[in-house]
Design a protein around this motif. Structure first.
Motif, short mmCIF file in Angstrom:
data_model
loop_
_atom_site.label_atom_id
_atom_site.label_comp_id
_atom_site.label_asym_id
_atom_site.label_seq_id
_atom_site.Cartn_x
_atom_site.Cartn_y
_atom_site.Cartn_z
N GLN A 281 0.84 -1.19 0.00
CA GLN A 281 0.00 0.00 0.00
C GLN A 281 0.88 1.25 0.00
OE1 GLN A 281 -3.26 -0.08 2.97
NE2 GLN A 281 -2.64 -2.18 3.41
N ASN A 282 0.25 2.41 -0.20
CA ASN A 282 0.99 3.67 -0.14
C ASN A 282 1.66 3.79 1.22
OD1 ASN A 282 1.30 6.56 0.72
ND2 ASN A 282 0.73 6.89 -1.40
N HIS A 283 2.95 4.00 1.22
CA HIS A 283 3.66 4.11 2.49
C HIS A 283 4.56 5.35 2.52
CE1 HIS A 283 6.31 1.77 -0.17
NE2 HIS A 283 7.32 2.27 0.52
N TRP A 284 4.14 6.40 1.83
CA TRP A 284 4.87 7.67 1.92
C TRP A 284 4.19 8.61 2.91
CZ3 TRP A 284 9.19 6.45 0.10
CH2 TRP A 284 9.34 5.74 -1.10
N PHE A 285 2.84 8.50 3.00
CA PHE A 285 2.10 9.41 3.86
C PHE A 285 1.96 8.83 5.27
CE2 PHE A 285 0.57 10.56 -0.39
CZ PHE A 285 0.75 11.94 -0.35
N LEU A 286 2.31 9.63 6.26
CA LEU A 286 2.16 9.23 7.64
C LEU A 286 0.70 9.30 8.06
CD1 LEU A 286 5.17 11.26 9.06
CD2 LEU A 286 5.05 8.76 8.91
N LYS A 287 0.29 8.36 8.90
CA LYS A 287 -1.08 8.35 9.39
C LYS A 287 -1.06 8.80 10.85
CE LYS A 287 -3.69 5.19 7.74
NZ LYS A 287 -4.24 3.87 7.39
N GLY A 288 -1.89 9.77 11.20
CA GLY A 288 -1.97 10.25 12.57
C GLY A 288 -2.59 9.22 13.49
#
Length: 304
Positions: free
Chosen positions: A131-138
């Protein structure tokens, strides 16, 4: 004894606001192999304040350390040693430890260690599943996805509304006493939920790899002498070289990224700005920021 209360969110919540209570509480916490840690403050960082330090245990006990009242004496009374102990002594579950670590180091001379940062564990789980793993999830989003419950959601909503109201009015909230019941519960939710998230990720988690990555993460903000331009360190992207180590090779030339100012193996990126071609060194994370925020073409290369 520290004042305490009970809730369906936690087994017991204690306010620790004297040096004597700190010593007693630290002695109790030393029996744990894992604790959860969170901090709250107004603009939590070296440039703001650290007003409440929250520690939770696996059996849902929560301790609120009143740093506004006690100041550095709380850390001198045993908190510093507890927070600086390595993961072989006690792992500290956190979720995006960067601002907490920066505030602890530069405001109270506490070099946080032994962190297992579940924000990195979460993004690594997405990487493994392609999956997309560039954007951090809060943390709020992670709780919604992996361990949602309406009680916790309402608690966070009530606390967030108070925080946002204070911001709109140009006032502060975390340094005011007494803390409202809503804010106490707001503090407690995250430290309790970190243990729930750990259960979700534990089986597939590469613990040693994540501990090493967390060491880099905990040092990411606090290692700056001066911060770079805001957009290059306060953003929603995973910084380069956090999940993969970048051991320094004395035979290899390293350059400073012109965005985040961190050092990487030498590379060149072509950027287009107002029709004029410029050459500069940017890591792949900062390249994404430039592309997304400034709507410039994606550079043809990035740091290895």
């Amino acid at each position: 004894m520290a004042s305490s209360s009970r809730s369906t969110l936690y087994e017991n919540l204690k306010l620790v606001d004297t040096v004597a209570k700190v010593k007693t509480t630290v002695k109790e916490l030393r029996r744990q192999k894992e604790i959860s840690v969170d901090c709250e403050g107004n603009n939590l960082s070296r440039e703001g304040t650290l007003d409440i330090l929250i520690i939770g245990t696996v059996n849902r006990k929560v301790f609120l350390f009143d740093i506004t009242k006690m100041g550095v004496s709380a850390f001198d009374a045993g908190l510093r040693d507890l927070l600086e102990s390595g993961c072989d002594v006690m792992a500290k579950l956190m979720y995006d430890c960067r601002n907490d670590s920066d505030a602890l180091m530069h405001l109270y001379d506490v070099k946080l260690a032994g962190v297992l940062d579940l924000q990195l564990v979460e993004i690594d789980s997405r990487r493994k599943s392609k999956q997309n793993h560039w954007f951090l999830k809060g943390l709020k989003k992670s709780i919604e996805v992996y361990d949602h419950d309406e009680k916790s959601e309402r608690t966070k909503k009530n606390g967030t509304e108070q925080i946002e109201d204070a911001k709109r009015n140009g006032t502060t909230i975390w340094d005011k006493r007494p803390l409202s019941p809503d804010l106490k519960d707001y503090c407690a939710v995250d430290t309790v939920k970190l243990f729930s998230l750990l259960k979700v990720f534990r089986k597939k988690m590469e613990r040693e790899k994540m501990l090493e990555a967390s060491e880099r993460y905990v040092d990411y903000f606090r290692s700056y002498e001066t911060f770079p331009e805001t957009k290059f360190y306060r953003h929603g992207f995973l910084p380069d070289e956090i999940l993969r180590s970048n051991p320094r090779d004395p035979k290899v030339q390293y350059n400073d990224c012109q965005g985040c100012k961190k050092k990487f193996k030498r590379a060149r990126l072509d950027l287009v700005n107002a029709g004029e071609k410029k050459r500069a060194n940017f890591c792949s994370c900062c390249s994404r920021i430039i592309t997304r925020i400034e709507n410039q073409p994606i550079p043809s290369q990035s740091f290895a």
